[in-house]
Design a protein around this motif. Structure first.
Motif, PDB file in Angstrom:
ATOM      1  N   LEU A  37      32.497 -62.006 -38.882  1.00 38.96           N
ATOM      2  CA  LEU A  37      33.360 -63.165 -38.684  1.00 38.96           C
ATOM      3  C   LEU A  37      34.648 -63.069 -39.479  1.00 38.96           C
ATOM      4  N   LEU A  38      34.759 -62.046 -40.330  1.00 41.73           N
ATOM      5  CA  LEU A  38      35.923 -61.896 -41.196  1.00 41.73           C
ATOM      6  C   LEU A  38      36.913 -60.893 -40.617  1.00 41.73           C
ATOM      7  N   PRO A  39      38.169 -60.972 -41.043  1.00 34.67           N
ATOM      8  CA  PRO A  39      39.089 -59.880 -40.712  1.00 34.67           C
ATOM      9  C   PRO A  39      38.549 -58.578 -41.289  1.00 34.67           C
ATOM     10  N   PRO A  40      38.848 -57.436 -40.684  1.00 32.49           N
ATOM     11  CA  PRO A  40      38.337 -56.157 -41.202  1.00 32.49           C
ATOM     12  C   PRO A  40      38.688 -55.951 -42.668  1.00 32.49           C
ATOM     13  N   PHE A  41      37.714 -55.426 -43.420  1.00 37.72           N
ATOM     14  CA  PHE A  41      37.966 -55.094 -44.826  1.00 37.72           C
ATOM     15  C   PHE A  41      39.087 -54.058 -44.918  1.00 37.72           C
ATOM     16  N   GLU A  42      39.860 -54.154 -45.957  1.00 37.07           N
ATOM     17  CA  GLU A  42      40.856 -53.123 -46.239  1.00 37.07           C
ATOM     18  C   GLU A  42      40.424 -52.220 -47.373  1.00 37.07           C
ATOM     19  N   ASP A  43      39.412 -52.637 -48.129  1.00 36.68           N
ATOM     20  CA  ASP A  43      38.970 -51.866 -49.291  1.00 36.68           C
ATOM     21  C   ASP A  43      37.510 -52.218 -49.574  1.00 36.68           C
ATOM     22  N   SER A  44      36.968 -51.576 -50.594  1.00 37.00           N
ATOM     23  CA  SER A  44      35.599 -51.879 -51.021  1.00 37.00           C
ATOM     24  C   SER A  44      35.474 -53.378 -51.288  1.00 37.00           C
ATOM     25  N   THR A  45      34.339 -53.943 -50.882  1.00 32.92           N
ATOM     26  CA  THR A  45      34.145 -55.392 -50.997  1.00 32.92           C
ATOM     27  C   THR A  45      32.769 -55.684 -51.553  1.00 32.92           C
ATOM     28  N   LEU A  46      32.715 -56.584 -52.525  1.00 36.44           N
ATOM     29  CA  LEU A  46      31.450 -57.016 -53.081  1.00 36.44           C
ATOM     30  C   LEU A  46      30.905 -58.151 -52.221  1.00 36.44           C
ATOM     31  N   VAL A  47      29.645 -58.032 -51.822  1.00 46.49           N
ATOM     32  CA  VAL A  47      28.967 -59.044 -51.017  1.00 46.49           C
ATOM     33  C   VAL A  47      27.697 -59.445 -51.756  1.00 46.49           C
ATOM     34  N   MET A  48      27.456 -60.748 -51.887  1.00 42.45           N
ATOM     35  CA  MET A  48      26.267 -61.173 -52.622  1.00 42.45           C
ATOM     36  C   MET A  48      25.739 -62.505 -52.123  1.00 42.45           C
ATOM     37  N   ASN A  49      24.488 -62.768 -52.468  1.00 38.42           N
ATOM     38  CA  ASN A  49      23.858 -64.042 -52.142  1.00 38.42           C
ATOM     39  C   ASN A  49      24.324 -65.121 -53.115  1.00 38.42           C
ATOM     40  N   ALA A  50      24.186 -66.374 -52.668  1.00 37.83           N
ATOM     41  CA  ALA A  50      24.682 -67.495 -53.474  1.00 37.83           C
ATOM     42  C   ALA A  50      23.596 -68.155 -54.299  1.00 37.83           C
ATOM     43  N   ASP A  51      22.424 -67.536 -54.388  1.00 37.46           N
ATOM     44  CA  ASP A  51      21.305 -68.190 -55.076  1.00 37.46           C
ATOM     45  C   ASP A  51      20.776 -67.348 -56.224  1.00 37.46           C
ATOM     46  N   LEU A  52      21.688 -66.685 -56.949  1.00 39.49           N
ATOM     47  CA  LEU A  52      21.273 -65.756 -58.003  1.00 39.49           C
ATOM     48  C   LEU A  52      21.845 -66.160 -59.353  1.00 39.49           C
ATOM     49  N   LEU A  53      20.979 -66.215 -60.344  1.00 42.13           N
ATOM     50  CA  LEU A  53      21.424 -66.328 -61.728  1.00 42.13           C
ATOM     51  C   LEU A  53      21.191 -64.969 -62.375  1.00 42.13           C
ATOM     52  N   THR A  54      22.272 -64.306 -62.772  1.00 48.65           N
ATOM     53  CA  THR A  54      22.160 -62.966 -63.326  1.00 48.65           C
ATOM     54  C   THR A  54      23.266 -62.734 -64.341  1.00 48.65           C
ATOM     55  N   ASP A  55      23.026 -61.789 -65.238  1.00 52.92           N
ATOM     56  CA  ASP A  55      24.068 -61.394 -66.186  1.00 52.92           C
ATOM     57  C   ASP A  55      24.561 -59.981 -65.878  1.00 52.92           C
ATOM     58  N   ILE A  56      24.401 -59.542 -64.632  1.00 54.37           N
ATOM     59  CA  ILE A  56      24.876 -58.219 -64.243  1.00 54.37           C
ATOM     60  C   ILE A  56      26.371 -58.091 -64.518  1.00 54.37           C
TER      61      ILE A  56
ATOM     62  N   ASP B 173      20.625 -76.344 -64.899  1.00 59.70           N
ATOM     63  CA  ASP B 173      20.953 -77.087 -66.119  1.00 59.70           C
ATOM     64  C   ASP B 173      22.246 -77.884 -65.928  1.00 59.70           C
ATOM     65  N   GLY B 174      22.371 -78.499 -64.759  1.00 59.90           N
ATOM     66  CA  GLY B 174      23.493 -79.393 -64.503  1.00 59.90           C
ATOM     67  C   GLY B 174      24.704 -78.759 -63.849  1.00 59.90           C
ATOM     68  N   ILE B 175      24.709 -77.419 -63.669  1.00 60.37           N
ATOM     69  CA  ILE B 175      25.864 -76.729 -63.098  1.00 60.37           C
ATOM     70  C   ILE B 175      25.456 -76.089 -61.779  1.00 60.37           C
ATOM     71  N   PRO B 176      26.189 -76.336 -60.692  1.00 54.54           N
ATOM     72  CA  PRO B 176      25.844 -75.690 -59.413  1.00 54.54           C
ATOM     73  C   PRO B 176      25.824 -74.171 -59.557  1.00 54.54           C
ATOM     74  N   ILE B 177      24.788 -73.539 -59.038  1.00 54.06           N
ATOM     75  CA  ILE B 177      24.658 -72.096 -59.184  1.00 54.06           C
ATOM     76  C   ILE B 177      25.866 -71.362 -58.612  1.00 54.06           C
ATOM     77  N   LEU B 178      26.439 -71.857 -57.515  1.00 53.92           N
ATOM     78  CA  LEU B 178      27.602 -71.207 -56.916  1.00 53.92           C
ATOM     79  C   LEU B 178      28.798 -71.234 -57.851  1.00 53.92           C
ATOM     80  N   HIS B 179      28.965 -72.318 -58.596  1.00 54.50           N
ATOM     81  CA  HIS B 179      30.074 -72.409 -59.549  1.00 54.50           C
ATOM     82  C   HIS B 179      29.896 -71.394 -60.679  1.00 54.50           C
ATOM     83  N   ILE B 180      28.670 -71.214 -61.121  1.00 54.15           N
ATOM     84  CA  ILE B 180      28.406 -70.211 -62.158  1.00 54.15           C
ATOM     85  C   ILE B 180      28.783 -68.825 -61.655  1.00 54.15           C
ATOM     86  N   ILE B 181      28.373 -68.495 -60.432  1.00 57.37           N
ATOM     87  CA  ILE B 181      28.671 -67.176 -59.866  1.00 57.37           C
ATOM     88  C   ILE B 181      30.172 -66.950 -59.772  1.00 57.37           C
ATOM     89  N   LEU B 182      30.896 -67.955 -59.294  1.00 57.45           N
ATOM     90  CA  LEU B 182      32.348 -67.793 -59.135  1.00 57.45           C
ATOM     91  C   LEU B 182      33.044 -67.570 -60.476  1.00 57.45           C
TER      92      LEU B 182
END
Length: 251
Positions: free
Chosen positions: A88-107, A26-35
């Motif tokens: 490819l990232l520096p080692p995590f220091e704590d719990s990290t959320l990882v997700m796909n960039a193609d999801l519309l959700t209200d979780i 609806d006119g808004i990039p899905i990645l922007h909504i997620i962020l």
């Protein structure tokens, strides 16, 4: 970390010119909504794992600060799956959320993260309920071919991965640096070592926008009730083309 490097082949020809993470809902990039949702949930630092048309995605933010979020960009030279990019990232220091960039959700991202932190799990998977209507009668038979069950056009229900995970740093030891690996294989390896992997079942909205039909459904859902996904303030900022401290347009 948001996995935003896919080519979006099932969305072609649209993704020949626009990468899937920037596909408009609806006119808004899905990645922007997620962020914006992640910012509202209390996250402050997000790494975007990029590949296909990475330059376009980076340009959409105008820098490393957007909407109050600090952004990092990690580039895949070749596809590494849904878990491989973590190496490819520096080692995590704590719990990290990882997700796909193609999801519309209200979780509720904050609740998911909190639930994981209270558990003893090395990983928590967000799970969505999916129903499939079977168009025919389903018959079951035993070893002697006697009918044991006959259901007319049943509805089958399954729990499916929502493409959203919270991971502990210890999982990185199961990955080969620069090697391709998908998330199911990584979590299977953790379970084989006796580690606890939990599910977080949510009953809200969840739409994968991987195909034109799915994108159309997600667009209709967002248009019907935008406030379910973004606050009125966030909506007004997006539609006006501005953001907090001018950051949504990279100012």
């Amino acid at each position: 970390m948001i996995l935003a490097g896919g080519e979006g082949r099932r969305l072609r020809p649209a993704t020949h010119t626009v990468p899937k993470p920037l596909m408009p809902v609806d006119g808004i990039p899905i990645l922007h909504i997620i962020l914006l949702q992640l910012r509202s949930a209390g996250f402050t630092h997000v790494t975007l794992s990029l590949g296909y048309r990475a330059h376009m995605i980076k340009a959409s933010f105008g820098g490393n600060r957007w909407a109050g979020l600090d952004l990092d960009f990690s580039l895949e030279e070749e596809p590494l799956g849904t878990a491989g990019p973590l190496t490819l990232l520096p080692p995590f220091e704590d719990s990290t959320l990882v997700m796909n960039a193609d999801l519309l959700t209200d979780i509720d991202f904050a609740d998911l993260f909190t639930r994981h932190k209270k558990s003893q799990a090395v990983a928590t998977i967000a799970l969505a309920q999916q129903n499939i209507d079977i168009a025919h009668g389903v018959v079951e038979v035993d070893e002697e071919q006697q009918v044991t069950d006959f259901r007319e056009k049943p509805r089958m229900s399954f729990l499916v991965s929502g493409g959203i995970y919270v991971l502990e740093p210890s999982l990185l030891t199961l990955l080969t640096p620069g090697g391709r690996r998908d998330m199911p294989a990584l979590l299977a390896a953790a379970r084989e070592q006796g580690e606890r992997v939990e599910g977080y079942v949510f009953d809200g909205e969840w739409c994968d926008i991987g195909t034109p039909e799915q994108l159309e459904r997600a667009t209709a859902a967002f248009r019907a009730d935008r406030s379910r996904y973004l606050s009125p303030k966030e909506q007004s900022q997006l539609w006006a083309g501005t953001g907090p401290a001018e950051e949504m347009v990279g100012g």
